[in-house]
Scaffold this active site. Structure first.
Site, PDB file in Angstrom:
ATOM      1  CB  THR A  50      43.031  42.444  48.576  1.00  0.00           C
ATOM      2  OG1 THR A  50      44.326  42.709  49.140  1.00  0.00           O
ATOM      3  CG2 THR A  50      43.076  41.088  47.876  1.00  0.00           C
ATOM      4  CB  THR A  94      39.406  40.724  47.777  1.00  0.00           C
ATOM      5  OG1 THR A  94      38.379  41.687  47.977  1.00  0.00           O
ATOM      6  CG2 THR A  94      39.475  40.357  46.303  1.00  0.00           C
ATOM      7  CB  VAL A 140      30.012  46.614  41.078  1.00  0.00           C
ATOM      8  CG1 VAL A 140      31.185  45.901  40.430  1.00  0.00           C
ATOM      9  CG2 VAL A 140      28.709  45.871  40.813  1.00  0.00           C
TER      10      VAL A 140
END
Ligand code: GLY
Length: 376
Positions: free
Chosen positions: A273, A222, A251
Site C-alpha cells: 500500500t 489500499t 493505473v
C-alpha cells in the site's frame, strides 16, 4: 519430470495427508503443485483488514483465517475477506465509496495470485463493480489473460453476471471529491459557505489550512492481504480505488503483478500500500520475494525493498527537506514457513498492520526504514 528441491516435495494432486488443505474451488483440472510439507497458517494485511466489518461480525483477516483453517482455498478465503473492505463504504480507499478520480468517478484496481497453481489475474480502471478483487479472480480463473482494463474489464464483469452500477460514489466520497475540487479549482467550484475547507472533512484532518495536503495514507489507501495454509499454499490479493483524485485512466501499482502484489509458492509473498508510482518504478514486491529467495527473513527483505525505493527516489519534488522520500509506502511480507513482517518507509505512516493466526487477530507495529515523517 518434476524437479524437486530440498525444501519442497511434490504433491501430485492427491497426497492423502494434505487432502483437507486442497482447493475446494474448481480451477479446472487441478495441476500437480509444489507444496511445502508444513507451515504456520497466517493471514496478514494492511491495517484496514482488521478495522472494518461492513456491519458484520468479522474483519477481513478474521474471516480469511477462519476459512483457511477450515480447509477452504487460500485465495477464495482472502478474496472473501477483502470483499468486506470493498463493500464497506466506511473504507474510502477501496471498492464502493472509494475516492474518485479527478472527474468524480470511482475507478478501481485489483489483482490476485494463486501460488499453488501459479495463476494470477487483475483488473484496472474498472468502473461500476464494487468488488474488483472478485473480477480479478474471475480473470485468473476464466481467461488466459492476466490483466483486463477499463471498459473491457467492465464488459467482462457484466458478461459474467457481476452487477454494474452507474456510480460507486457514496454521499461521503462525493462530498470529499467536491471538497478537493473547491480547493484545486476555486474559481469554478465555488464554496457556498466559505468554511467548507476547514469543516467536516471525513478523510481525516488536513495537514495544514487551505493550502494543506492530505496525509499520504489518505490518498493512497489500499488493502493488500496475503495468506498461507498449513500445507504451505500461499495466495495474495490487492484491491484499491487508487490514488485519490487521479488523472482518469491512471493505473497504480495495485493491479500490477510484481508491484502491488507478487508471490512464489516456494518462497513467499509481498504486497503493498502507499505511493504506487514509487513501487511500480522498482517492482518492489517482486524484488522482496527475490530477497526472500536469497534467504532474507521477511522483515529484512521488506526493508531492503524500501531501501531500493529510497535509493531510486531522486526527483526534488519527491524529496523532503532531509533529502528523503516525501511519501509513504508499506509492504506486507510472508515467507513459505509462515513467518511474516510489515514494513513502512516511515513509522508515522499508517504505522500498524493486521495479522490473524490461531491466536486471533491483532494490529501490530510496522517496522520503519526511516525516522521521522515524510514531511520533515
Ligand atoms: N498503492 C495504491 C496506488 O498508488 O494506487
Amino acid at each position: 519430470m518434476t524437479r524437486v528441491n530440498r525444501r519442497e516435495f511434490v504433491i501430485a494432486g492427491a497426497a492423502a495427508g494434505l487432502a483437507a488443505a486442497a482447493p475446494r474451488q474448481a480451477f479446472g483440472r487441478a495441476p500437480a503443485v509444489l507444496t511445502r510439507q508444513s507451515a504456520k497458517p497466517v493471514v496478514i494485511s494492511s491495517a484496514n483488514g482488521n478495522r472494518f466489518r461492513n456491519g458484520g461480525t468479522e474483519t477481513c483477516v478474521e474471516l480469511a483465517f477462519r476459512r483457511i483453517a477450515a480447509g477452504d482455498d487460500v485465495l477464495d478465503s482472502l478474496v472473501a475477506g477483502v470483499n468486506i473492505i470493498e463493500l464497506d463504504p466506511e473504507d474510502a480507499s477501496v471498492g464502493y465509496g472509494g475516492r474518485p478520480n479527478a472527474d468524480g468517478i470511482v475507478q478501481l484496481d485489483a489483482c490476485c495470485m494463486h501460488g499453488p497453481t501459479r495463476r494470477a489475474g487483475g483488473v484496472a480502471a474498472l468502473e461500476g463493480v464494487r468488488t474488483p478483487s472478485s473480477v480479478a479472480q474471475a480473470v485468473m480463473r476464466q481467461t488466459d489473460h492476466h490483466l483486463l482494463v477499463g471498459p473491457g474489464a467492465q464488459a467482462f464483469a457484466r458478461n459474467l453476471g457481476f452487477e454494474i452500477e452507474d456510480d460507486l460514489n457514496t454521499d461521503r466520497s462525493r462530498r470529499l471529491w467536491l471538497d478537493w475540487k473547491r480547493r484545486t479549482d476555486p474559481q469554478h467550484y465555488l464554496d457556498p459557505d466559505r468554511e467548507i475547507a476547514r469543516r467536516d472533512v471525513e478523510i481525516g484532518r488536513l495537514a495544514a489550512g487551505l493550502d494543506g495536503e492530505y496525509r499520504d495514507d489518505e490518498v493512497h489507501g489500499t488493502i493488500n492481504c496475503n495468506g498461507i495454509n498449513s500445507a504451505g499454499q500461499i495466495c495474495g490479493v490487492t484491491t484499491t480505488s487508487g490514488l485519490a483524485w487521479k488523472i482518469p485512466g491512471r493505473v497504480g501499482d495495485s493491479p500490477i503483478l510484481g508491484a502491488g502484489l507478487y508471490l512464489d509458492n516456494a518462497v513467499g509473498a509481498a504486497g503493498s500500500t502507499g505511493r504506487g508510482e514509487a513501487n511500480l518504478y522498482n517492482l518492489t514486491s517482486f524484488l522482496i520475494v527475490e530477497y526472500l529467495r536469497q534467504g532474507m527473513n521477511p522483515k529484512d527483505a521488506g526493508l531492503a525493498g524500501l531501501r531500493r525505493i529510497q535509493e531510486n527516489t531522486i526527483e526534488r519534488r519527491l524529496l523532503n527537506s532531509r533529502g528523503l522520500p516525501n511519501f509513504g509506502v508499506n509492504f506486507y511480507v510472508l515467507d513459505a514457513g509462515g513467518e511474516y513482517a510489515g514494513v513502512s518507509m516511515y513509522a508515522s505512516q499508517n504505522s500498524r498492520y493486521a495479522v490473524c493466526t490461531e491466536n486471533g487477530a491483532a494490529l501490530v507495529p510496522l517496522e520503519p526504514l526511516l525516522d521521522g515523517s515524510p514531511s520533515d
